[in-house]
Design an enzyme around this catalytic site. Structure first.
Site, PDB file in Angstrom:
ATOM      1  N   SER A   2       0.887  -1.168   0.000  1.00 32.77           N
ATOM      2  CA  SER A   2       0.000   0.000   0.000  1.00 32.77           C
ATOM      3  C   SER A   2       0.920   1.211   0.000  1.00 32.77           C
ATOM      4  O   SER A   2       2.100   1.092   0.371  1.00 32.77           O
ATOM      5  CB  SER A   2      -0.848  -0.005   1.278  1.00 32.77           C
ATOM      6  OG  SER A   2      -1.390   1.272   1.540  1.00 32.77           O
ATOM      7  N   TYR A  62      -1.966  -1.040  10.438  1.00 37.68           N
ATOM      8  CA  TYR A  62      -1.961  -1.070   8.970  1.00 37.68           C
ATOM      9  C   TYR A  62      -0.611  -0.597   8.422  1.00 37.68           C
ATOM     10  O   TYR A  62      -0.008  -1.262   7.566  1.00 37.68           O
ATOM     11  CB  TYR A  62      -3.101  -0.193   8.426  1.00 37.68           C
ATOM     12  CG  TYR A  62      -3.301  -0.353   6.937  1.00 37.68           C
ATOM     13  CD1 TYR A  62      -3.973  -1.455   6.420  1.00 37.68           C
ATOM     14  CD2 TYR A  62      -2.810   0.594   6.039  1.00 37.68           C
ATOM     15  CE1 TYR A  62      -4.150  -1.622   5.056  1.00 37.68           C
ATOM     16  CE2 TYR A  62      -2.988   0.441   4.666  1.00 37.68           C
ATOM     17  CZ  TYR A  62      -3.661  -0.668   4.184  1.00 37.68           C
ATOM     18  OH  TYR A  62      -3.831  -0.827   2.823  1.00 37.68           O
TER      19      TYR A  62
HETATM   20  P1  NAP Z   1     -11.515  -5.852   0.235  1.00 40.62           P
HETATM   21  O1  NAP Z   1     -12.528  -5.611  -0.829  1.00 40.62           O
HETATM   22  O2  NAP Z   1     -11.913  -5.744   1.661  1.00 40.62           O
HETATM   23  O3  NAP Z   1     -10.844  -7.283  -0.048  1.00 40.62           O
HETATM   24  C1  NAP Z   1     -10.052  -7.963   0.882  1.00 40.62           C
HETATM   25  C2  NAP Z   1     -10.566  -9.397   0.969  1.00 40.62           C
HETATM   26  O4  NAP Z   1      -9.733 -10.142   1.896  1.00 40.62           O
HETATM   27  C3  NAP Z   1     -11.999  -9.456   1.506  1.00 40.62           C
HETATM   28  O5  NAP Z   1     -12.775 -10.347   0.735  1.00 40.62           O
HETATM   29  C4  NAP Z   1     -11.786  -9.972   2.924  1.00 40.62           C
HETATM   30  O6  NAP Z   1     -12.881 -10.696   3.446  1.00 40.62           O
HETATM   31  C5  NAP Z   1     -10.589 -10.884   2.739  1.00 40.62           C
HETATM   32  N1  NAP Z   1      -9.955 -11.221   4.002  1.00 40.62           N
HETATM   33  C6  NAP Z   1      -9.917 -10.491   5.156  1.00 40.62           C
HETATM   34  N2  NAP Z   1      -9.254 -11.159   6.116  1.00 40.62           N
HETATM   35  C7  NAP Z   1      -8.892 -12.346   5.574  1.00 40.62           C
HETATM   36  C8  NAP Z   1      -8.208 -13.477   6.081  1.00 40.62           C
HETATM   37  N3  NAP Z   1      -7.750 -13.537   7.342  1.00 40.62           N
HETATM   38  N4  NAP Z   1      -8.012 -14.540   5.260  1.00 40.62           N
HETATM   39  C9  NAP Z   1      -8.481 -14.515   3.991  1.00 40.62           C
HETATM   40  N5  NAP Z   1      -9.124 -13.476   3.459  1.00 40.62           N
HETATM   41  C10 NAP Z   1      -9.336 -12.395   4.239  1.00 40.62           C
HETATM   42  O7  NAP Z   1     -10.303  -4.846   0.037  1.00 40.62           O
HETATM   43  P2  NAP Z   1      -9.423  -4.487  -1.254  1.00 40.62           P
HETATM   44  O8  NAP Z   1      -9.481  -3.017  -1.393  1.00 40.62           O
HETATM   45  O9  NAP Z   1      -9.724  -5.352  -2.409  1.00 40.62           O
HETATM   46  O10 NAP Z   1      -7.985  -4.843  -0.641  1.00 40.62           O
HETATM   47  C11 NAP Z   1      -7.110  -5.816  -1.152  1.00 40.62           C
HETATM   48  C12 NAP Z   1      -5.723  -5.498  -0.683  1.00 40.62           C
HETATM   49  O11 NAP Z   1      -5.352  -4.206  -1.199  1.00 40.62           O
HETATM   50  C13 NAP Z   1      -5.552  -5.388   0.843  1.00 40.62           C
HETATM   51  O12 NAP Z   1      -4.328  -5.994   1.209  1.00 40.62           O
HETATM   52  C14 NAP Z   1      -5.515  -3.895   1.095  1.00 40.62           C
HETATM   53  O13 NAP Z   1      -4.798  -3.567   2.259  1.00 40.62           O
HETATM   54  C15 NAP Z   1      -4.822  -3.422  -0.161  1.00 40.62           C
HETATM   55  N6  NAP Z   1      -5.018  -2.000  -0.457  1.00 40.62           N
HETATM   56  C16 NAP Z   1      -6.256  -1.524  -0.773  1.00 40.62           C
HETATM   57  C17 NAP Z   1      -6.387  -0.167  -1.054  1.00 40.62           C
HETATM   58  C18 NAP Z   1      -7.708   0.430  -1.426  1.00 40.62           C
HETATM   59  O14 NAP Z   1      -7.793   1.655  -1.554  1.00 40.62           O
HETATM   60  N7  NAP Z   1      -8.752  -0.352  -1.629  1.00 40.62           N
HETATM   61  C19 NAP Z   1      -5.269   0.686  -0.992  1.00 40.62           C
HETATM   62  C20 NAP Z   1      -4.044   0.159  -0.661  1.00 40.62           C
HETATM   63  C21 NAP Z   1      -3.923  -1.200  -0.400  1.00 40.62           C
HETATM   64  P3  NAP Z   1     -13.978  -9.891   4.348  1.00 40.62           P
HETATM   65  O15 NAP Z   1     -14.508  -8.798   3.481  1.00 40.62           O
HETATM   66  O16 NAP Z   1     -14.962 -10.961   4.679  1.00 40.62           O
HETATM   67  O17 NAP Z   1     -13.220  -9.358   5.538  1.00 40.62           O
END
Ligand code: NAP
Length: 263
Positions: free
Chosen positions: A149, A162
Site C-alpha cells: 500500500s 496497517y
Molecule cells: P476488500 O474488498 O476488503 O478485499 C479484501 C478481501 O480479503 C476481503 O474479501 C476480505 O474478506 C478478505 N480477508 C480479510 N481477512 C482475511 C483473512 N484472514 N483470510 C483470507 N481473506 C481475508 O479490500 P481491497 O481493497 O480489495 O484490498 C485488497 C488489498 O489491497 C488489501 O491488502 C488492502 O490492504 C490493499 N489496499 C487496498 C487499497 C484500497 O484503496 N482499496 C489501498 C491500498 C492497499 P472480508 O470482506 O470478509 O473481511
C-alpha cells in the site's frame, strides 16, 4: 472480457482476498488472459459469488475456490495443496488479502488491534510466501505479487497496525526476491493508493458519515491525478508483474497511486 494478450495460457494463479474488490477484478483480468484461478478468501458465500462473477465475465475460465484464513498455516498449506491437486502447478501468486484495521490515536490504540492487523496483513503474507515459494523453488519458475500500500512507504496517523503491516510487506518482498531470484522466480509488490473498492467506500463513510462523496472529493483533490484509482488499474499492474514481461523486475514496490507519493 477478452484481452488481446494471453500471457497466462496454461498457467495456474492463486489469489488471496479473491472475493474482495482488488482480488476479484484481478482474477477476471488474469482469467481473460488464459489463467486458471484459485480464489482464496475467508468466507464461502463471498467466494461463490466471486467465482460466478469471474465465469460471467470470462465464460471459458477455470476457477476453483478455497476457504482459508491466510493467517492460519494449515489453511495456507491447504490452498497450496488444493491448487496443485486441481491444476498441477502454481505459476502465479497474488498474495493480496488484507484488512484496513481501526483508527485510533496512539494512546487509545490497543495491542490487541495491532496484533490483529499484523497477523492478517503480515503473518498472512509471510505464510503465503513460505508455502508457495517452497513449491515454486522446486518447480524452478513462478511469479509473486504481494499487496502492499502507499501505507507501506508513508506513515499517516491513527492506523498503526496497517502502516506497520504494510511496511513489513515491503520488507518481505525485498527479502524474498533476494533469496529466490537465483531460482528464476520474480517477487514484487504492488502498492495501491486510494482505490475505489468496498474497503475504500467504508473509509470514506468513516471520514464523513453524512456525505461520503464529499470525503472522496476532498481526498481526490490532494492526489495529482485528481481522482481515486480503479481496481482495473491495479489488476493491469499485477498482470504485468506476474507475466514474463516483468521477468527482470525483482524485489520492487510498484506504486499505483496517481502520483500521490510524488509530492
Ligand atoms: P476488500 O474488498 O476488503 O478485499 C479484501 C478481501 O480479503 C476481503 O474479501 C476480505 O474478506 C478478505 N480477508 C480479510 N481477512 C482475511 C483473512 N484472514 N483470510 C483470507 N481473506 C481475508 O479490500 P481491497 O481493497 O480489495 O484490498 C485488497 C488489498 O489491497 C488489501 O491488502 C488492502 O490492504 C490493499 N489496499 C487496498 C487499497 C484500497 O484503496 N482499496 C489501498 C491500498 C492497499 P472480508 O470482506 O470478509 O473481511
Amino acid at each position: 472480457m477478452n484481452h488481446h494478450i494471453h500471457r497466462f495460457e496454461d498457467k495456474a494463479v492463486i489469489i488471496t482476498g479473491g472475493a474482495g474488490g482488488i482480488g476479484l477484478t484481478t482474477a477476471i483480468r488474469l482469467a481473460s488472459e488464459g489463467a486458471k484461478i484459485t480464489l482464496v478468501d475467508i468466507a464461502e458465500d463471498g467466494l461463490q459469488k466471486a467465482k460466478q462473477q469471474v465465469v460471467d465475465a470470462v465464460p471459458t475460465a477455470q476457477v476453483i475456490t478455497c476457504v482459508a484464513d491466510v493467517s492460519n498455516e494449515d489453511q495456507v498449506k491447504n490452498y497450496v495443496a488444493t491448487t496443485l491437486e486441481a491444476f498441477g502447478s502454481i505459476d502465479g501468486f497474488f498474495n493480496n488479502a488484507g484488512i484496513d484495521g481501526k483508527r485510533f490515536p496512539l494512546p487509545e490504540y490497543t495491542p490487541e488491534e495491532f496484533e490483529r492487523v499484523m497477523t492478517i496483513n503480515s503473518t498472512g503474507v509471510f505464510l503465503g510466501l513460505k508455502h508457495v515459494l517452497e513449491h515454486m523453488a522446486k518447480q524452478g519458475s513462478g511469479a509473486i505479487v504481494n499487496t502492499a500500500s502507499i501505507g507501506g512507504i508513508l506513515g499517516w496517523s491513527s492506523q498503526y497496525g496497517y502502516i506497520a503491516s504494510k511496511h513489513a510487506v515491503v520488507g518481505m518482498t525485498r527479502a524474498a526476491a533476494a533469496e529466490f531470484a537465483c531460482k528464476g522466480l520474480q517477487i514484487n509488490a504492488v502498492a495501491p493508493g486510494g482505490i475505489k473498492t468496498p474497503m475504500a467506500a467504508e473509509a470514506m463513510e468513516r471520514l464523513n458519515p453524512d456525505d461520503p462523496q464529499a470525503a472522496e472529493r476532498q481526498f481526490a483533490s490532494r492526489i495529482p491525478a485528481r481522482r481515486m484509482g480503479t481496481p482495473e488499474e491495479i489488476a493491469g499492474t499485477v498482470a504485468f508483474l506476474l507475466s514474463e514481461d516483468a521477468a527482470y523486475i525483482n524485489g520492487q514496490i510498484i506504486l499505483v497511486d496517481g502520483g500521490q507519493t510524488c509530492q
